[in-house]
Design an enzyme around this catalytic site. Structure first.
Site, PDB file in Angstrom:
ATOM      1  N   HIS A 382      24.687  -9.181  70.066  1.00 25.92           N
ATOM      2  CA  HIS A 382      25.766  -8.201  69.949  1.00 25.92           C
ATOM      3  C   HIS A 382      25.230  -6.794  69.675  1.00 25.92           C
ATOM      4  CE1 HIS A 382      29.845  -6.783  69.031  1.00 25.92           C
ATOM      5  NE2 HIS A 382      29.265  -6.075  68.067  1.00 25.92           N
ATOM      6  N   HIS A 397      24.143  -1.227  70.801  1.00 26.50           N
ATOM      7  CA  HIS A 397      23.812  -0.048  69.991  1.00 26.50           C
ATOM      8  C   HIS A 397      22.343   0.352  70.073  1.00 26.50           C
ATOM      9  CE1 HIS A 397      27.787  -0.241  68.238  1.00 26.50           C
ATOM     10  NE2 HIS A 397      27.597  -1.508  67.906  1.00 26.50           N
ATOM     11  N   LYS A 446      32.474   1.840  77.399  1.00 22.70           N
ATOM     12  CA  LYS A 446      32.202   1.943  75.964  1.00 22.70           C
ATOM     13  C   LYS A 446      32.610   3.362  75.599  1.00 22.70           C
ATOM     14  CE  LYS A 446      30.084   0.797  71.945  1.00 22.70           C
ATOM     15  NZ  LYS A 446      30.325  -0.401  71.118  1.00 22.70           N
TER      16      LYS A 446
END
Length: 514
Positions: A382, A397, A446
């Protein structure tokens, strides 16, 4: 900067193209000192074993500045031979400081010095790369380097332990015989690059990295009263593998936008250059090998092979050999934190087991029906790789993953987003280490996400591990990145009854000039 200290040391050594045994011993002592952290320092150690590839490549690169040419020395060839001897001394010092032998006493029954020298010579032979009839200097292809590695690792031809020093010295001794007769600097630079490839292959095939032994000074030693914000700043100062803007990577941030604006404010990619050599560093290399182990869509059950389990472990073992992760471990011990009702182990192998559990053990993130939920996600996937859930990008990220996907054409950078605070005084530019941005990934949006830029994999893993084990769900910190500061909210969401990372990331609140 830490790298500058090493480069300055090299220039001092190469300036007179000579190194005596006493100077070599002094060089080893200096390199060992560069592995330590001065009390109160805001810089990481200038030398760690995992930076060996860069350390050696930098030695060869800087040595090229001192190659003698016609008109610049009475005897250019003698000067260049002496320079090669000096480089050999520097490499010997690096190997003494950073490496251990990885050979058997006996070696292969078919090993011979004659065959080894013949192979080295074949690699140094000049080639006519452009087909114009003139020799362009030597070059070594990937296939040739692989063949050398196979020769050095084959059970039959593997060198014995007693020949290890001979291998490196022979690489230089034979290399000196191929210096250009007309002292052409370009051809001699090409030769030095070839010698570097040979030495690199010898080291990777016949040696192994020394474990990092690091004594933290009082300023870098956490205790029960060390707050999270202080720990984050200390962690930043220990990131010895962080990349330098405009040197190791280049960005083009282009234009800003509001997160609600779906238009594209950036017609070009975010990254214009990343030095591929950084992926020879153990943590970068091990991290890179993990990124193709996952399916992006939640609901697609992950199947973990034995190879992938081994890659997970190799990555964790690599990051444990860095100052950043050693500090994170010390911080968790100092805070007396527990995981699953037990104190965090004080040995590194036990701590790796905890890291494996919170980051790599699978859980179900999808909401499908049925008695058995699909094991389709993990904390690592994730945070560092990214997922697609309900038509939106979730997680994702990490800047390295972004760059790799952007190179493939899978990511479309849409522009940067300024921190919300009106108190921000700094301008977002191409050397920032924190960036809030908008992008699409394989056509999926995103709308807003913040990423560290140029940091090492171990820095982020250490930061988010400290947040998971020893901090709150939201943690406001001010991070001085050198000349600029960011107010950040380090967020950590736990999953599976608090036993695994659900998500960890930073939110940029404000950006200041220092």
């Amino acid at each position: 900067m830490a790298d500058a200290a090493v480069e300055a040391l090299y220039r001092e050594v190469f300036a007179d193209r000579a190194i005596s045994p006493d100077e070599n011993a002094e060089l080893i002592s200096t390199l060992e000192e560069l592995q330590q952290i001065p009390d109160g320092s805001a810089q990481p150690p200038a030398l760690t074993p995992d930076k060996l590839v860069w350390l050696r490549a930098a030695a060869f690169r800087i040595a090229c500045e001192y190659l003698a040419e016609d008109g610049g020395a009475d005897d250019p060839r003698a000067e260049n031979v002496n320079l090669l001897k000096t480089i050999n001394g520097v490499v010997h010092a690096l190997e003494t400081t950073c490496l251990l032998p990885n050979l058997d006493e006996e070696g292969g029954e078919d090993f011979s010095t004659e065959a080894t020298e013949a192979l080295f010579r074949s690699l140094y032979d000049a080639k006519d790369e452009d087909g114009d009839g003139d020799e362009d200097g030597p070059s070594i292809s990937r296939a040739e380097a692989d063949a050398l590695s196979a020769f050095l690792t084959d059970e039959a031809t593997r060198p014995p332990l007693g020949m290890l020093v001979w291998l490196r010295s022979t690489a230089f001794r034979l290399g000196s015989q191929y210096l250009d007769e007309d002292h052409d600097k370009a051809k001699n630079v090409a030769l030095l690059r070839c010698i570097n490839v040979v030495v690199h292959t010898v080291e990777m095939s016949c040696m192994k990295l020394k474990p990092l032994v690091l004594e933290f000074p009082p300023s870098h030693t956490p205790d029960a009263d060390t707050d999270f914000a202080t720990a984050v700043q200390t962690l930043w100062s220990l990131d010895s593998n962080r990349l330098t803007p405009h040197k190791d990577f280049q960005m083009d941030v282009q234009s800003s936008k509001h997160p609600c604006n779906k238009g594209d404010a950036a017609g070009e990619p975010l990254f214009t250059h990343v030095d591929r050599q950084v992926f020879q560093r153990p943590t970068f290399k091990a991290f890179h090998s993990l990124l193709d182990n996952y399916s992006a869509c939640t609901g697609d059950e992950e199947e973990v092979s034995a190879k992938e389990l081994r890659e997970n472990r190799e990555f964790l073992e690599a990051v444990m050999e860095t100052p950043a992760m050693k500090y994170a471990h010390n911080y968790c011990l100092a805070k007396g934190v527990e995981y699953n009702g037990e104190p965090v182990p004080d040995d590194e192998a036990g701590f790796c087991d905890v890291l494996n559990s919170i980051w790599f053990q699978l859980y179900s993130r999808s909401s499908g029906g049925g008695r058995r939920r699909k094991m389709d996600s993990s904390g690592f996937e994730h945070v560092f790789v990214g997922e697609v859930k309900n038509g939106q990008v979730s997680g994702f990220h990490n800047w390295i993953m972004f760059w790799l996907e952007e190179r493939k054409g899978n990511v479309d950078y849409r522009g940067y987003i300024k921190p919300r605070s009106r108190e921000s005084t700094a301008t977002t530019n191409d050397d920032d280490h924190v960036l809030t941005l908008q992008f699409s990934w394989n056509g999926v949006e995103k709308f807003v996400g913040t990423s560290f830029i140029g940091v090492s994999p171990e820095f982020e893993l250490a930061l988010y591990t400290m947040a998971f084990l020893a901090a709150e769900e939201e943690n406001i910190v001010t991070l001085d990145t050198g000349g600029e500061a960011f107010d950040l909210n380090v967020k950590c969401h736990k999953y599976d009854q608090g036993s695994k990372v659900g998500s960890c990331y930073v939110e940029a609140l404000a950006h200041y000039e220092e």
